[in-house]
Design a protein around this motif. Structure first.
Motif, short mmCIF file in Angstrom:
data_model
loop_
_atom_site.label_atom_id
_atom_site.label_comp_id
_atom_site.label_asym_id
_atom_site.label_seq_id
_atom_site.Cartn_x
_atom_site.Cartn_y
_atom_site.Cartn_z
N ILE A 155 0.87 -1.17 0.00
CA ILE A 155 0.00 0.00 0.00
C ILE A 155 0.91 1.22 0.00
N PRO A 156 0.93 2.00 -1.08
CA PRO A 156 1.81 3.16 -1.15
C PRO A 156 1.38 4.25 -0.16
N GLU A 157 2.33 5.10 0.20
CA GLU A 157 2.04 6.22 1.10
C GLU A 157 1.12 7.22 0.41
N GLY A 158 0.22 7.81 1.19
CA GLY A 158 -0.61 8.88 0.68
C GLY A 158 -1.84 8.46 -0.09
N ARG A 159 -2.16 7.16 -0.12
CA ARG A 159 -3.38 6.74 -0.80
C ARG A 159 -4.59 6.97 0.10
N THR A 160 -5.71 7.34 -0.52
CA THR A 160 -6.94 7.50 0.25
C THR A 160 -7.53 6.14 0.58
N SER A 161 -8.43 6.10 1.53
CA SER A 161 -9.07 4.83 1.87
C SER A 161 -9.83 4.28 0.66
N PHE A 162 -10.43 5.16 -0.14
CA PHE A 162 -11.18 4.71 -1.31
C PHE A 162 -10.27 3.97 -2.29
N ASN A 163 -9.08 4.51 -2.48
CA ASN A 163 -8.11 3.89 -3.38
C ASN A 163 -7.58 2.59 -2.80
N ILE A 164 -7.39 2.57 -1.49
CA ILE A 164 -6.88 1.36 -0.83
C ILE A 164 -7.88 0.22 -0.95
N TYR A 165 -9.17 0.52 -0.81
CA TYR A 165 -10.18 -0.54 -0.96
C TYR A 165 -10.10 -1.18 -2.34
N LYS A 166 -9.88 -0.37 -3.36
CA LYS A 166 -9.77 -0.90 -4.72
C LYS A 166 -8.54 -1.81 -4.86
N ALA A 264 -0.35 15.57 9.05
CA ALA A 264 0.54 14.60 8.40
C ALA A 264 0.00 14.21 7.03
N SER A 265 -1.31 14.04 6.94
CA SER A 265 -1.91 13.66 5.65
C SER A 265 -1.81 14.81 4.64
N LEU A 266 -1.94 16.04 5.12
CA LEU A 266 -1.79 17.20 4.24
C LEU A 266 -0.36 17.29 3.70
N ALA A 267 0.61 17.07 4.60
CA ALA A 267 2.01 17.11 4.18
C ALA A 267 2.30 16.01 3.17
N GLN A 268 1.73 14.81 3.42
CA GLN A 268 1.94 13.69 2.50
C GLN A 268 1.41 14.01 1.12
N ALA A 269 0.28 14.71 1.05
CA ALA A 269 -0.34 15.03 -0.23
C ALA A 269 0.34 16.18 -0.95
N GLU A 270 0.81 17.18 -0.20
CA GLU A 270 1.33 18.41 -0.81
C GLU A 270 2.83 18.37 -1.10
N VAL A 301 -5.38 20.15 -2.36
CA VAL A 301 -5.52 18.71 -2.10
C VAL A 301 -6.79 18.40 -1.31
N THR A 302 -7.27 19.36 -0.53
CA THR A 302 -8.51 19.11 0.21
C THR A 302 -9.71 19.09 -0.74
N VAL A 303 -9.64 19.91 -1.79
CA VAL A 303 -10.70 19.92 -2.81
C VAL A 303 -10.74 18.56 -3.51
#
Length: 397
Positions: A155-166, A264-270, A301-303
């Motif tokens: 599971i790569p860093e910074g993936r959303t839960s939606f992407n992880i489920y897929k 932490a999640s914001l930093a990971q995304a940005e 990234v929040t959008v």
């Protein structure tokens, strides 16, 4: 009987006295009586010695079994799968092997493992082994990667839960809806209730987002959506616990662990580069809790997270229209005052470290300035505009 035994064994040494007694008895008319008694005495002596010897052998056998480790002999036969769980100690491994009849006793496996310096390399996972193996053969088999059933997924860093489920669904063939259903109750998956407390007065939204730690996982056979998500939550708790993340952000950042997890999640995304994770985290803290006019994040990234959460395709910053950038109805709006409701992805350890211990600085702005993803940070908007000009020259924006 003692007299008979005495006669039987001592007669040759009695000399004349012995012969006189024998002759005297013979004179009583009991022909051959001495010889018969001697034979009987010999027979009884042999029986007695046999009984004593048999008892001694039985006792020795019992004692030997007590001191000798019960163990099978050889490499075993047949085939069986055994799961070694995360965090299992040698005794736990031994229990699992005994239960599957791979080894004869816990002691056999533990002694063999302690005698093999490589046994510390035995990893959690599912192994294909044989029944009734010696302890030493079982250790050797578990060190041979050919016997480990590999069903790994990164599971790569910074993936959303939606992407992880897929990703999980593609690997396990478990429907996405099963993961979505299991994720509705994060506390049932192992997230402690205290993680969902905030210090900023905002309403708490209990989401699994942020707690599905990015790593490579061995997915055990017959896993369920719930058991897999629990595995990932447990990994998050282990890593964050070792870091003392919750304690340190409360003591040093003066924010709740949940708010720091969002950062932490914001930093990971940005952050376009791992070197900038801490600086981006500092910008997020400064904007929301510092002297920033709107005390809002103003991060695209929040959008994108809200777009994905509502089933819409994500966009680059350049593709976003004004209605999306300025939307104030979204709970993840760029203009939302204060911290957003939840993390927007699942950050890795370095992003957690960046949010826990960001470098000092009054930065409020940043922009990528090279194609390696490095950003330039600024305290004022004027300085930010100069950095943006550099980025344009480099062909980054």
């Amino acid at each position: 009987m003692i007299d008979d035994l005495d006669l039987g064994f001592d007669e040759p040494e009695r000399g004349e006295k012995g012969r006189h007694r024998r002759g005297f008895r013979k004179g009583k008319g009991k022909s051959g009586g001495g010889r018969g008694k001697t034979f009987l005495a010999l027979l009884m002596a042999l029986l007695l010695l046999g009984t004593i010897g048999g008892g001694a052998f039985y006792g020795f056998d019992r004692i030997q079994n007590y001191f000798v480790t019960p163990d099978y002999d050889g490499s075993g036969a047949g085939e069986i799968t055994v799961e070694i769980k995360n965090g299992a100690l040698l005794a736990d491994m031994a229990d699992a092997l005994v239960a599957a009849d791979v080894v004869k006793s816990q002691k056999a496996f533990i002694e063999a493992a302690e005698a093999n310096s490589r046994s510390k390399n035995i990893q959690p996972g599912t192994y294909k082994l044989r029944k009734q193996m010696s302890g030493a053969n079982a250790v050797t088999a578990m060190l041979d990667l050919k016997n480990k059933i590999v069903n790994g997924l990164t599971i790569p860093e910074g993936r959303t839960s939606f992407n992880i489920y897929k990703l999980l669904s593609e690997k396990t063939k478990i429907p996405v809806k099963n993961f979505q259903a299991a994720a509705k109750d994060p506390e049932a998956l192992g997230v402690p209730e205290w993680w969902f407390k905030r210090d900023d007065g905002k309403k708490v939204v209990k989401s699994i987002e942020g707690f599905l730690f990015p790593d490579t996982y061995e997915i055990p056979p017959k896993s369920t959506a719930e058991s897999i998500l629990k595995l990932m939550v447990n990994r998050f708790l282990s890593v964050s616990g070792e870091m003392k993340f919750a304690d340190r952000v409360q003591e040093e950042r003066k924010v709740s662990p949940y708010e720091a997890l969002i950062v932490a999640s914001l930093a990971q995304a940005e952050a376009g580069n791992k070197d900038d994770l801490g600086k981006v985290a500092r910008v997020a803290y400064n904007r929301v809790y510092g002297e920033f006019p709107c005390n809002c994040l103003e991060m695209d990234v929040t959008v994108n997270y809200w777009l994905e959460a509502t089933g819409k395709p994500t966009k680059t910053s350049a593709e976003m229209n004004q209605s999306e950038l300025l939307d104030t109805t979204s709970p993840y709006s760029r203009k939302l005052r204060g911290m957003i409701p939840t993390p927007i992805n699942n950050p890795g350890k370095q992003a957690l470290e960046g949010a826990m211990d960001p470098p000092s600085g009054k930065w409020l702005y940043f922009v990528a300035i090279d194609k390696q993803g490095h950003s330039a940070f600024a305290e004022t908007y004027e300085e930010q505009k100069r950095n943006e000009a550099k980025a344009k020259e480099a062909g980054v924006i």
